[in-house]
Write a protein that holds these residues in place. Structure first.
Motif, short mmCIF file in Angstrom:
data_model
loop_
_atom_site.label_atom_id
_atom_site.label_comp_id
_atom_site.label_asym_id
_atom_site.label_seq_id
_atom_site.Cartn_x
_atom_site.Cartn_y
_atom_site.Cartn_z
N GLY A 1 -42.42 -40.72 27.71
CA GLY A 1 -42.43 -39.80 28.85
C GLY A 1 -41.16 -39.89 29.67
N HIS A 2 -40.65 -41.11 29.83
CA HIS A 2 -39.38 -41.29 30.56
C HIS A 2 -38.25 -40.59 29.80
CE1 HIS A 2 -36.20 -43.15 32.92
NE2 HIS A 2 -35.61 -43.42 31.76
N TYR A 3 -38.20 -40.79 28.49
CA TYR A 3 -37.15 -40.16 27.68
C TYR A 3 -37.26 -38.63 27.75
CZ TYR A 3 -35.78 -44.61 25.56
OH TYR A 3 -35.31 -45.88 25.34
N THR A 4 -38.47 -38.10 27.73
CA THR A 4 -38.67 -36.66 27.78
C THR A 4 -38.23 -36.10 29.13
OG1 THR A 4 -40.51 -36.79 26.22
CG2 THR A 4 -40.38 -34.81 27.57
N SER A 5 -38.56 -36.80 30.20
CA SER A 5 -38.25 -36.30 31.54
C SER A 5 -36.80 -36.51 31.95
CB SER A 5 -39.15 -36.99 32.57
OG SER A 5 -40.49 -36.70 32.32
N TYR A 6 -36.23 -37.67 31.61
CA TYR A 6 -34.91 -38.02 32.14
C TYR A 6 -33.82 -38.12 31.07
CZ TYR A 6 -37.81 -39.23 36.10
OH TYR A 6 -38.72 -39.19 37.14
N ARG B 1 -41.25 -48.94 37.03
CA ARG B 1 -41.70 -48.66 35.66
C ARG B 1 -41.37 -49.82 34.74
NH1 ARG B 1 -39.72 -43.20 34.46
NH2 ARG B 1 -41.34 -42.66 35.92
#
Length: 176
Positions: free
Chosen positions: A142-147, A157
């Motif tokens: 999710g972090h990779y997808t968002s940022y 996190r």
């Protein structure tokens, strides 16, 4: 956090002791309340629980060895340990790390392959190590997808992920 909660509980319980009643019963209530609150505070300080163990979050670093062992071996304990190890490395990367974007892309593909393969098997999907690793994978993906892949994880996190990594390691050692 515990100290703040105990302080709030002690203040709330002593406030009730000062309600309007006769003077003698107020003193007794106050002494009973203070005695109970101090006993509770002393027991949590002197006998901490396992869940309250603090996880040490290492500083982010630009120095790491880029892995050459991407992909699955289709042996759950080995694959779970490998994915966890790669995730620990990714969680510790600082902004501007060499090949950080390549690392993130390879890791996301490995995480997706891992979940896609192992969630089909009920004997694996029911293990605590799998469910915790799945949660960690969702957080990191999710972090990779968002940022994107170039931005490091925020401190809050990272702390949560390192706690989950410790749980995963314990579960894998117990073959769970």
């Amino acid at each position: 956090m515990k100290t703040q909660l105990l302080l709030v509980a002690a203040v709330a319980s002593t406030a009730g002791a000062f309600s309007v009643q006769n003077e003698q019963s107020c003193r007794r209530n106050f002494l009973n309340t203070v005695g109970t609150a101090s006993t509770a505070a002393a027991s949590t300080v002197l006998f901490p629980t396992i869940a309250s163990a603090e996880i040490v979050v290492p500083e982010q670093s630009k120095e790491y060895e880029f892995p050459a062992d991407w992909g699955l071996t289709y042996n759950y304990p080995a694959d779970a340990a490998r994915v966890r190890g790669h995730m620990v490395t990714a969680t510790g990367l600082a902004k501007g790390s060499e090949r950080m974007e390549d690392f993130g892309k390879n890791l996301k593909k490995e995480m997706i392959d891992f979940v896609s393969y192992y969630r089909r098997f009920p004997q694996v999907a029911g293990k605590p190590s799998f469910s915790t690793l799945y949660t960690s994978i969702n957080v990191l993906a999710g972090h990779y997808t968002s940022y994107g892949y170039k931005y490091p994880l925020p401190e809050k996190r990272r702390k949560r992920l390192y706690q989950e990594y410790a749980e995963i390691e314990k579960s894998l050692k117990r073959d769970r």
